[in-house]
Write a protein that holds these residues in place. Structure first.
Motif, PDB file in Angstrom:
ATOM      1  N   CYS A 462       0.846  -1.192   0.000  1.00 51.20           N
ATOM      2  CA  CYS A 462       0.000   0.000   0.000  1.00 51.20           C
ATOM      3  C   CYS A 462       0.886   1.249   0.000  1.00 51.20           C
ATOM      4  CB  CYS A 462      -0.917  -0.013   1.211  1.00 51.20           C
ATOM      5  SG  CYS A 462      -1.927   1.473   1.353  1.00 51.20           S
ATOM      6  N   ASP A 463       0.461   2.296  -0.703  1.00 54.75           N
ATOM      7  CA  ASP A 463       1.296   3.499  -0.792  1.00 54.75           C
ATOM      8  C   ASP A 463       1.429   4.245   0.542  1.00 54.75           C
ATOM      9  OD1 ASP A 463      -1.228   4.592  -0.656  1.00 54.75           O
ATOM     10  OD2 ASP A 463      -1.226   5.439  -2.673  1.00 54.75           O
ATOM     11  N   GLU A 464       0.684   3.806   1.564  1.00 56.49           N
ATOM     12  CA  GLU A 464       0.889   4.368   2.901  1.00 56.49           C
ATOM     13  C   GLU A 464       2.280   4.003   3.448  1.00 56.49           C
ATOM     14  OE1 GLU A 464      -2.339   2.632   4.999  1.00 56.49           O
ATOM     15  OE2 GLU A 464      -3.857   4.013   4.198  1.00 56.49           O
ATOM     16  N   ARG A 465       2.895   2.944   2.873  1.00 57.29           N
ATOM     17  CA  ARG A 465       4.225   2.496   3.309  1.00 57.29           C
ATOM     18  C   ARG A 465       5.311   2.994   2.352  1.00 57.29           C
ATOM     19  NH1 ARG A 465       3.365  -3.819   3.766  1.00 57.29           N
ATOM     20  NH2 ARG A 465       5.572  -3.747   4.400  1.00 57.29           N
ATOM     21  N   ARG A 466       5.074   4.159   1.781  1.00 59.37           N
ATOM     22  CA  ARG A 466       5.991   4.719   0.791  1.00 59.37           C
ATOM     23  C   ARG A 466       7.406   4.890   1.341  1.00 59.37           C
ATOM     24  NH1 ARG A 466       4.412   7.638  -3.646  1.00 59.37           N
ATOM     25  NH2 ARG A 466       6.016   8.907  -4.665  1.00 59.37           N
ATOM     26  N   ASP A 467       7.523   5.303   2.599  1.00 58.40           N
ATOM     27  CA  ASP A 467       8.855   5.504   3.193  1.00 58.40           C
ATOM     28  C   ASP A 467       9.667   4.222   3.181  1.00 58.40           C
ATOM     29  OD1 ASP A 467       8.225   8.120   3.589  1.00 58.40           O
ATOM     30  OD2 ASP A 467       7.811   7.936   5.735  1.00 58.40           O
ATOM     31  N   GLU A 468       8.985   3.073   3.408  1.00 55.29           N
ATOM     32  CA  GLU A 468       9.674   1.785   3.383  1.00 55.29           C
ATOM     33  C   GLU A 468      10.204   1.491   1.979  1.00 55.29           C
ATOM     34  OE1 GLU A 468       7.471  -1.520   5.047  1.00 55.29           O
ATOM     35  OE2 GLU A 468       6.319  -0.144   6.309  1.00 55.29           O
ATOM     36  N   VAL A 469       9.419   1.863   0.974  1.00 56.70           N
ATOM     37  CA  VAL A 469       9.827   1.620  -0.410  1.00 56.70           C
ATOM     38  C   VAL A 469      11.033   2.486  -0.759  1.00 56.70           C
ATOM     39  CG1 VAL A 469       9.089   1.701  -2.819  1.00 56.70           C
ATOM     40  CG2 VAL A 469       7.470   0.977  -1.064  1.00 56.70           C
ATOM     41  N   VAL A 470      11.015   3.753  -0.318  1.00 58.87           N
ATOM     42  CA  VAL A 470      12.153   4.648  -0.572  1.00 58.87           C
ATOM     43  C   VAL A 470      13.412   4.074   0.094  1.00 58.87           C
ATOM     44  CG1 VAL A 470      13.091   6.953  -0.136  1.00 58.87           C
ATOM     45  CG2 VAL A 470      10.696   6.688  -0.860  1.00 58.87           C
ATOM     46  N   VAL A 583      13.425  -5.722 -15.137  1.00 63.21           N
ATOM     47  CA  VAL A 583      14.419  -6.212 -14.174  1.00 63.21           C
ATOM     48  C   VAL A 583      14.486  -7.732 -14.286  1.00 63.21           C
ATOM     49  CG1 VAL A 583      14.188  -4.273 -12.588  1.00 63.21           C
ATOM     50  CG2 VAL A 583      12.713  -6.258 -12.296  1.00 63.21           C
ATOM     51  N   GLY A 584      15.463  -8.319 -13.604  1.00 64.48           N
ATOM     52  CA  GLY A 584      15.645  -9.767 -13.719  1.00 64.48           C
ATOM     53  C   GLY A 584      16.346 -10.149 -14.999  1.00 64.48           C
ATOM     54  N   ARG A 585      17.080  -9.196 -15.614  1.00 66.95           N
ATOM     55  CA  ARG A 585      17.742  -9.471 -16.893  1.00 66.95           C
ATOM     56  C   ARG A 585      19.211  -9.854 -16.710  1.00 66.95           C
ATOM     57  NH1 ARG A 585      13.862  -7.608 -20.480  1.00 66.95           N
ATOM     58  NH2 ARG A 585      15.189  -7.638 -22.326  1.00 66.95           N
ATOM     59  N   GLY A 586      19.622  -9.944 -15.450  1.00 64.82           N
ATOM     60  CA  GLY A 586      20.976 -10.419 -15.143  1.00 64.82           C
ATOM     61  C   GLY A 586      20.875 -11.634 -14.239  1.00 64.82           C
ATOM     62  N   SER A 587      21.998 -12.007 -13.637  1.00 65.40           N
ATOM     63  CA  SER A 587      22.005 -13.212 -12.800  1.00 65.40           C
ATOM     64  C   SER A 587      21.654 -12.918 -11.343  1.00 65.40           C
ATOM     65  CB  SER A 587      23.385 -13.869 -12.869  1.00 65.40           C
ATOM     66  OG  SER A 587      24.379 -12.943 -12.470  1.00 65.40           O
ATOM     67  N   VAL A 588      21.606 -11.631 -10.969  1.00 63.07           N
ATOM     68  CA  VAL A 588      21.312 -11.279  -9.576  1.00 63.07           C
ATOM     69  C   VAL A 588      19.808 -11.341  -9.323  1.00 63.07           C
ATOM     70  CG1 VAL A 588      21.069  -8.796 -10.014  1.00 63.07           C
ATOM     71  CG2 VAL A 588      21.837  -9.586  -7.778  1.00 63.07           C
ATOM     72  N   SER A 589      19.419 -11.676  -8.072  1.00 62.42           N
ATOM     73  CA  SER A 589      17.998 -11.734  -7.748  1.00 62.42           C
ATOM     74  C   SER A 589      17.390 -10.333  -7.843  1.00 62.42           C
ATOM     75  CB  SER A 589      17.784 -12.313  -6.351  1.00 62.42           C
ATOM     76  OG  SER A 589      18.410 -11.495  -5.392  1.00 62.42           O
ATOM     77  N   SER A 590      16.172 -10.255  -8.362  1.00 65.47           N
ATOM     78  CA  SER A 590      15.521  -8.966  -8.602  1.00 65.47           C
ATOM     79  C   SER A 590      14.140  -8.937  -7.979  1.00 65.47           C
ATOM     80  CB  SER A 590      15.406  -8.700 -10.115  1.00 65.47           C
ATOM     81  OG  SER A 590      16.689  -8.635 -10.706  1.00 65.47           O
ATOM     82  N   SER A 591      13.638  -7.718  -7.754  1.00 70.15           N
ATOM     83  CA  SER A 591      12.336  -7.549  -7.108  1.00 70.15           C
ATOM     84  C   SER A 591      11.503  -6.518  -7.853  1.00 70.15           C
ATOM     85  CB  SER A 591      12.504  -7.085  -5.655  1.00 70.15           C
ATOM     86  OG  SER A 591      13.281  -8.004  -4.925  1.00 70.15           O
ATOM     87  N   CYS A 592      10.189  -6.693  -7.761  1.00 68.60           N
ATOM     88  CA  CYS A 592       9.240  -5.727  -8.315  1.00 68.60           C
ATOM     89  C   CYS A 592       8.253  -5.373  -7.204  1.00 68.60           C
ATOM     90  CB  CYS A 592       8.505  -6.315  -9.517  1.00 68.60           C
ATOM     91  SG  CYS A 592       7.244  -5.234 -10.209  1.00 68.60           S
ATOM     92  N   VAL A 593       8.120  -4.079  -6.910  1.00 66.99           N
ATOM     93  CA  VAL A 593       7.211  -3.612  -5.857  1.00 66.99           C
ATOM     94  C   VAL A 593       6.018  -2.927  -6.514  1.00 66.99           C
ATOM     95  CG1 VAL A 593       6.930  -2.108  -3.852  1.00 66.99           C
ATOM     96  CG2 VAL A 593       9.108  -3.311  -4.224  1.00 66.99           C
ATOM     97  N   LEU A 594       4.830  -3.497  -6.312  1.00 68.34           N
ATOM     98  CA  LEU A 594       3.606  -2.930  -6.861  1.00 68.34           C
ATOM     99  C   LEU A 594       2.958  -2.069  -5.770  1.00 68.34           C
ATOM    100  CD1 LEU A 594       2.235  -6.267  -8.407  1.00 68.34           C
ATOM    101  CD2 LEU A 594       3.575  -4.499  -9.579  1.00 68.34           C
ATOM    102  N   MET A 595       3.071  -0.749  -5.899  1.00 67.47           N
ATOM    103  CA  MET A 595       2.465   0.145  -4.907  1.00 67.47           C
ATOM    104  C   MET A 595       1.036   0.467  -5.349  1.00 67.47           C
ATOM    105  SD  MET A 595       4.768   2.966  -3.035  1.00 67.47           S
ATOM    106  CE  MET A 595       5.283   3.878  -4.449  1.00 67.47           C
ATOM    107  N   TYR A 596       0.089   0.285  -4.444  1.00 67.09           N
ATOM    108  CA  TYR A 596      -1.318   0.536  -4.784  1.00 67.09           C
ATOM    109  C   TYR A 596      -1.933   1.501  -3.787  1.00 67.09           C
ATOM    110  CZ  TYR A 596      -2.309  -2.806  -1.020  1.00 67.09           C
ATOM    111  OH  TYR A 596      -2.374  -3.440   0.186  1.00 67.09           O
ATOM    112  N   HIS A 597      -3.026   2.099  -4.209  1.00 67.60           N
ATOM    113  CA  HIS A 597      -3.753   3.043  -3.359  1.00 67.60           C
ATOM    114  C   HIS A 597      -5.077   2.412  -2.940  1.00 67.60           C
ATOM    115  CE1 HIS A 597      -4.733   6.988  -1.737  1.00 67.60           C
ATOM    116  NE2 HIS A 597      -5.941   6.883  -2.272  1.00 67.60           N
ATOM    117  N   LYS A 598      -5.384   2.481  -1.654  1.00 65.26           N
ATOM    118  CA  LYS A 598      -6.646   1.926  -1.158  1.00 65.26           C
ATOM    119  C   LYS A 598      -7.814   2.834  -1.565  1.00 65.26           C
ATOM    120  CE  LYS A 598      -4.815  -0.294   3.049  1.00 65.26           C
ATOM    121  NZ  LYS A 598      -4.814  -0.223   4.522  1.00 65.26           N
ATOM    122  N   PRO A 599      -9.035   2.289  -1.726  1.00 69.84           N
ATOM    123  CA  PRO A 599      -9.363   0.859  -1.642  1.00 69.84           C
ATOM    124  C   PRO A 599      -9.119   0.176  -2.993  1.00 69.84           C
ATOM    125  CG  PRO A 599     -11.365   2.145  -1.969  1.00 69.84           C
ATOM    126  CD  PRO A 599     -10.239   3.139  -1.898  1.00 69.84           C
TER     127      PRO A 599
END
Length: 691
Positions: A462-470, A583-599
């Protein structure tokens, strides 16, 4: 009157009504028969007032026991209707003196409307009604009442009256059934007449849910016929294309081998297999029409470059068309890096090319000095001339209309000979959809990712946790010395607003992460500026790239291991999967964060869940088709190709094997039925193949 006659031949259709019907896609009398209801009302029985429940629609009959005009914020006429089992209030906000007189105490009414909970008793607001004779039994409707899709100025009652005129012609046997009796019997199908009458005027006991959800034999018969018409039209297009000649392109392959030898990676088995399939097509004296599907990162571009090398070695030019400036630029860089060391000259054409550059590139192509042209839709504009165009490569075909794709083919048309076509997509098409939507194409699938690729871990936050994403971006870029994307989206279809959102986000992130080198890319930047920023990101000079969805396709930075997508709930599954594929185009592990707005809506929740559960592009495409329909996957909104009236490709996928068999049977045994069947369902839209 004939069914092919214009609607103005019907009683009650003048120029103005015809214009309104045109908005519904209705032009001929026969079109009315295939304009099906989207729901039904049951007016076949009277419901006792005492048995009514809020929210249901019903026919009631009774005597007006009291009537009064209530004055307040809105003047209203109130009539209490009773039938011995209970009472119901009829409420009218719009009424005149004659209506007031007609709805007096003691009058007997039959009403139809939605039952609502009122302050004192159940109510109907502005019900349909008519006065009935207390002595005589008023007849009930014999069948369920259809409710049709309509448009402004076209009332349901008027539309029903027009469709009834068409149904009269149907009852008189003046509608041809283009599926012969032998096929109807073999496939256990009802006749066209029976299916249409059942859909428009179902008997009271008919299971309505089956009619509306595609399970009823009547609807399945019509869906099957529509899919059959679509399939046959594409097979005709395929046959028509095969009547053309094309230059056989079967050189020794020295140029391609030099290209492959220079690559810093080995080809996968799937890439090699697809190259062999393309080689076989190119060697024939008829135009290749091949679709190459492959998930993001599967290596389609190298396969296309190998095909280009074959065509160029055979003495022909190649055109590569992409839907966006950014993707076209990426192709330009890749093809230039691979082919220029082999001594080949390329030309670049886009809508944003300068006048001088454009003139020079047009001359290179017309004189045959440039072996390769890369660009956007600018490639098929009138002034673009090729000396010997032998191969057309179209990337992300679903972004172009069919007309655009075939128009580029015409650039190389000469004395009945046309170029070969290779069509690529990183949006995998589910097999059921491909069977129908791309019946004019041969299909190849690159179903193997290069070795060393790791699946992308996907999370929804949730975009309320934006600081964590930054903080996560800081950890990836500083602590792990990786790179990251931050993609901004807006629900508005405005490029200006999208760009503003990206600019604002870039400013906020620059303030929050002062130690990071941050770049910005959006659709309103000049091509040279975009290219400069992208080159900086690719070279590692920038650690974080803030962008709009222009980076959805065509960007390859192996060191980028984190993708942040803002407002992810607003994007379709296919687009989210494409973005994640950056992302995920190299050998290192990669992540994708989907930020959404409630509801989150139910559909938004389903999309984000699908992304978390699978990295398989074909499974993503199947779910996208189920959620959104085929329009987005195929780009058919601009092509006019696959606007289905009755069928639903996901719901009716079990019919598709029968469609292919029926098509073969008709072509072999009853070819005279093919053209009228296509005309019935596609009308003028079948001309998309005639460029």
């Amino acid at each position: 009157m004939t069914l092919s006659a214009p609607l103005t031949t019907l009683k009650g259709v003048g120029p103005r009504v015809a214009e309104r019907l045109e908005k519904l896609g209705l032009r001929r009398v026969e079109d009315l028969l295939f304009h099906l209801p989207y729901r039904y009302q049951d007016r076949t029985r009277v419901v006792p007032i005492g048995a009514l429940r809020p929210g249901e629609e019903a026919v009631v009959e009774g005597e007006i026991q009291a009537d009064d005009i209530k004055f307040g914020k809105r003047r209203s006429l109130l009539c209490r209707l009773g039938d011995g089992s209970g009472s119901l209030l009829l409420r009218f906000f719009h009424f005149n003196a004659s209506q007031r007189a007609a709805l007096a105490r003691g009058k007997r009414l039959r009403c139809y409307g939605e039952v609502r909970r009122g302050p004192a008793m159940l109510e109907m607001v502005h019900p349909e009604y008519h006065l009935i004779d207390a002595e005589a039994q008023a007849p009930m409707e014999a069948h369920l009442t259809p409710i049709y899709p309509t448009t402004e100025g076209m009332a349901q009652k008027s539309l029903r009256q027009l469709i009834e005129q068409a149904l009269q012609l149907l009852r008189q046997g003046r509608v041809a059934d283009h599926l012969p009796p032998e096929l109807l019997e073999e496939y256990h199908l009802p006749s066209l007449r029976h299916a249409l009458l059942e859909m428009h005027q179902p008997a009271p006991h008919t299971p309505v849910a089956e009619l509306l959800e595609g399970e009823h034999p009547a609807r399945q018969r019509l869906a099957l016929e529509e899919l059959l018409a679509q399939h046959l039209s594409l097979r005709q297009l395929r046959h028509k294309v095969q009547q053309y000649s094309a230059p056989p392109l079967a050189p020794p392959g020295h140029l391609r081998q030099r290209l492959i030898d220079a690559l810093p990676f080995a080809l996968t088995g799937a890439q090699t297999r697809v190259m062999q399939e393309i080689d076989a097509d190119l060697a024939r004296p008829h135009p290749m029409q091949r679709l190459v599907q492959g998930d993001v990162g599967s290596g389609k571009t190298v396969v296309a470059a190998a095909a280009a090398a074959q065509a160029i070695e055979a003495g022909y030019q190649v055109a590569v068309m992409a839907p966006t400036e950014l993707l076209a630029e990426q192709h330009r860089r890749n093809f230039t890096a691979w082919l220029e060391p082999l001594g080949l000259t390329s030309a670049w054409l886009s809508g944003k090319s300068g006048a001088k550059q454009r003139r020079e590139n047009l001359a290179l192509l017309a004189e045959g000095k440039a072996a390769l042209a890369v660009g956007t839709h600018a490639l098929f504009q009138d002034e673009v001339m090729f000396d010997r165009l032998g191969l057309v490569i179209v990337d992300e075909q679903h972004r172009f209309g069919v007309h655009q794709r075939l128009a580029l083919r015409e650039k190389g048309s000469r004395n009945g000979s046309v170029p070969h076509q290779l069509i690529m997509t990183a949006t995998p098409i589910p097999r059921t959809l491909a069977m129908t939507a791309y019946a004019d194409l041969d299909s190849s699938v690159i179903d193997e990712l290069p070795p060393g690729r790791t699946p992308v871990e996907t999370v929804a936050i949730c975009d309320e946790r934006r600081d964590e994403v930054v903080a996560r971006v800081h950890r990836a870029c500083v602590g792990e010395r990786r790179q990251a994307y931050w993609v901004c989206t807006l629900i508005e279809e405005s490029e200006a607003l999208q760009c503003q959102a990206a600019e604002d986000t870039a400013a906020l992130l620059t303030e929050a992460l002062p130690e990071l080198r941050i770049g910005l890319v959006h659709g309103r930047m000049k091509a040279a500026e975009k290219a400069r920023v992208m080159a900086g990101f690719k070279a590692g000079e920038l650690q974080l790239l803030v962008a709009t969805t222009v980076i959805e396709v065509g960007v390859d930075v192996p060191n980028a291991s984190l993708m942040i997508i803002e407002n992810a709930e607003r994007l379709g599954l296919a687009q989210l999967h494409q973005l994640r594929g950056r992302v995920g185009r190299g050998s290192v592990s990669s992540s994708c964060v989907l930020m959404y707005h409630k509801p989150l809506s139910q559909q938004g929740r389903a999309r984000l869940a699908a992304l978390r559960e699978t990295n398989d592009g074909f499974e993503i495409a199947r779910r996208d088709l189920a959620l959104r329909g085929p329009g987005e996957l195929l780009g058919t909104r601009q092509s006019g190709m696959l606007r289905l009236r009755v069928a639903d490709l996901e719901r009716d996928r079990d019919l598709l094997p029968d469609v292919a068999r029926l098509a073969t049977a008709l072509l072999q045994r009853w070819p005279q039925h093919v053209a009228p069947l296509i005309q019935r369902w596609l009308g003028d839209r079948q001309r998309y193949g005639d460029v």
